[in-house]
Design an enzyme around this catalytic site. Structure first.
Site, mmCIF file in Angstrom:
data_model
loop_
_atom_site.group_PDB
_atom_site.id
_atom_site.type_symbol
_atom_site.label_atom_id
_atom_site.label_comp_id
_atom_site.label_asym_id
_atom_site.label_seq_id
_atom_site.Cartn_x
_atom_site.Cartn_y
_atom_site.Cartn_z
ATOM 1 N N ASP A 57 0.823 -1.230 0.000
ATOM 2 C CA ASP A 57 0.000 0.000 0.000
ATOM 3 C C ASP A 57 0.847 1.266 0.000
ATOM 4 O OD1 ASP A 57 0.742 -0.317 2.713
ATOM 5 O OD2 ASP A 57 -1.257 0.152 3.518
ATOM 6 N N ASP A 193 -5.396 -0.039 5.978
ATOM 7 C CA ASP A 193 -6.213 -0.379 7.146
ATOM 8 C C ASP A 193 -7.350 0.619 7.347
ATOM 9 O OD1 ASP A 193 -4.144 -2.126 7.299
ATOM 10 O OD2 ASP A 193 -3.263 -1.301 9.126
HETATM 11 C C1 GLA Z 1 0.147 -2.414 8.496
HETATM 12 C C2 GLA Z 1 -0.040 -1.007 7.928
HETATM 13 C C3 GLA Z 1 -0.648 -1.068 6.525
HETATM 14 C C4 GLA Z 1 0.113 -2.029 5.617
HETATM 15 C C5 GLA Z 1 0.349 -3.367 6.325
HETATM 16 C C6 GLA Z 1 1.252 -4.275 5.540
HETATM 17 O O1 GLA Z 1 -1.096 -3.016 8.707
HETATM 18 O O2 GLA Z 1 -0.869 -0.241 8.762
HETATM 19 O O3 GLA Z 1 -0.682 0.226 5.970
HETATM 20 O O4 GLA Z 1 1.314 -1.476 5.191
HETATM 21 O O5 GLA Z 1 0.919 -3.202 7.613
HETATM 22 O O6 GLA Z 1 0.651 -4.662 4.357
#
Ligand code: GLA
Length: 402
Positions: A57, A193
């Site tokens: 992301d 997220d």
């Molecule tokens: C955490 C971060 C997300 C993403 C994931 C890995 O959850 O908050 O933004 O980078 O790790 O995919």
């Protein structure tokens, strides 16, 4: 068989409704006892599980998460002064501060910083906030990598917006929540997220292009289950090497003089990689190949192609283990137990940021019951730890209940 399966689903759903009502009652009662009246509004925002597309992301790549039926609940009511008073029911903690002061991160009560961060971002947008009371509780396992903090940020952003009648769309809410975490909490997380907590759609996994913020829903097959297994190895994003991984990816983007790894074609990268630091090569290779796996996974889930789902998730896990180096032995072992048990009849991989936390399994509903004791027993025997197991169908994003 048909009957008992639908009966089982009905039961899970009704349990979730009862839980939702229970949390609503809990917040309302706490509001009455702390602040003398029920809240003006009550909001709930879900946690998430990512099916595939890890650490892509923040490289403007593709992710494929779904929201889960575990939520943070936030009650809010207006105050006459410019104070904010917060009761965190599950933590048995509280905090008060004034909006007239310059907000600074709390040194020990880290949970407050997610809320202050959201307030800070709304203020930056020129919003004049009134004082308010908040009561918070929820059922997302903490520190397990199921985005309890993102859901808190999204729920608080939505609750404040609702109280002040701000017209902020779901993507904007997610951006405010992410900025709170980046600028105030100090974790350089990507948007996944917060975006899925804000934009989840019931019964659908959501494919997200983090470059254009295009969201595509993919119906999650009814005959498949999403199982989440918590290794109980607690993780901390800020303390972990998350920010370092992000910097390493950015260094490779810089090498190619582009904004993000998304702009680097895999063949161009492959022809150039001998000239790049080997650790950075490993990180970027994971990201570029993971993007392709996400696209393949969208197709596979669309046509219920479990063997392809299985292969793609196995490759993703292996890549996170050997190239991105974010797994731990406990999580690797959980993946091993399940893939030995179900082979190509399931997809299994670590999920989330890594360094502990959870794995996600996509498997036929009919295999769920028998698998649970096998996981628990073998994990306990080998690692001496208890694995917690959760089942969820894809859930709806943030919602104001009243
Ligand atoms: C955490 C971060 C997300 C993403 C994931 C890995 O959850 O908050 O933004 O980078 O790790 O995919």
């Amino acid at each position: 068989m048909q009957l008992s399966e639908s009966f089982k689903n009905f039961n899970i759903e009704s349990i979730k409704n009862v839980e939702s009502n229970m949390h609503t009652t809990k917040v309302v009662n706490a509001f009455k006892s702390y602040f003398g009246d029920k809240p003006d509004h009550l909001v709930k925002a879900p946690g998430r599980v990512n099916l595939i597309g890890e650490h892509t992301d923040y490289n403007n790549g593709f992710v494929f998460p779904c929201a889960i039926e575990f939520y943070t609940y936030v009650g809010i009511s207006r105050r006459e002064d410019l104070c904010v008073e917060i009761i965190a029911l599950d933590l048995n903690d509280q905090d008060t501060f004034s909006l007239e002061e310059h907000l600074t991160p709390h040194p020990t009560k880290t949970w407050v910083n997610y809320i202050k961060g959201v307030i800070n971002e709304l203020t930056k947008l020129g919003k004049n906030l009134s004082g308010f009371n908040l009561v918070i509780c929820g059922d997302i396992p903490q520190g397990a990598g199921l985005s309890s903090s993102a859901s808190l940020e999204v729920a608080v952003a939505k609750a404040i917006s609702k109280l002040h009648s701000y017209k902020l769309n779901r993507i904007k809410l997610a951006q405010i929540a992410q900025a709170a975490e980046n600028n105030f909490v100090g974790c350089n997380c990507g948007i996944m997220d917060q975006l899925i907590s804000a934009c989840g759609i019931r019964d659908n996994a959501i494919a997200i292009d983090c470059n254009s913020y295009t969201l595509t829903k993919v119906t999650f097959p009814k005959d498949l289950a999403i199982m989440i297994v918590d290794s109980s190895v607690k993780r901390g994003l800020v303390e972990s090497e998350y920010n370092l991984r992000r910097e390493q990816c950015e260094q490779v983007a810089d090498y190619f003089s582009v904004k993000s790894l998304r702009q680097v074609p895999l063949d161009v990268f492959n022809s150039e990689k001998a000239r790049i630091n080997p650790t950075l090569v490993k990180r970027a290779q994971h990201v570029l190949e993971e993007n392709q796996r996400v696209l393949a996974m969208i197709g596979a889930l669309n046509i219920h192609d479990l063997p392809s789902i299985s292969r793609l998730m196995a490759e993703s896990h292996q890549s996170l283990k050997t190239l991105f180096e974010v797994t731990v032995p406990e999580v690797d072992y959980l993946v091993k137990i399940i893939s030995e048990e179900l082979g190509s009849e399931c997809g299994v991989r670590m999920t989330g940021g890594g360094f502990g936390g959870c794995i996600v399994v996509i498997l036929p509903q009919s295999r769920v019951d028998a698998l649970i004791p096998i996981i628990k027993d073998k994990y306990k025997q080998e690692m001496g730890l208890d694995a917690s197991i959760y089942l969820s169908t894809p859930a709806q994003g943030v919602k104001a209940l009243f």
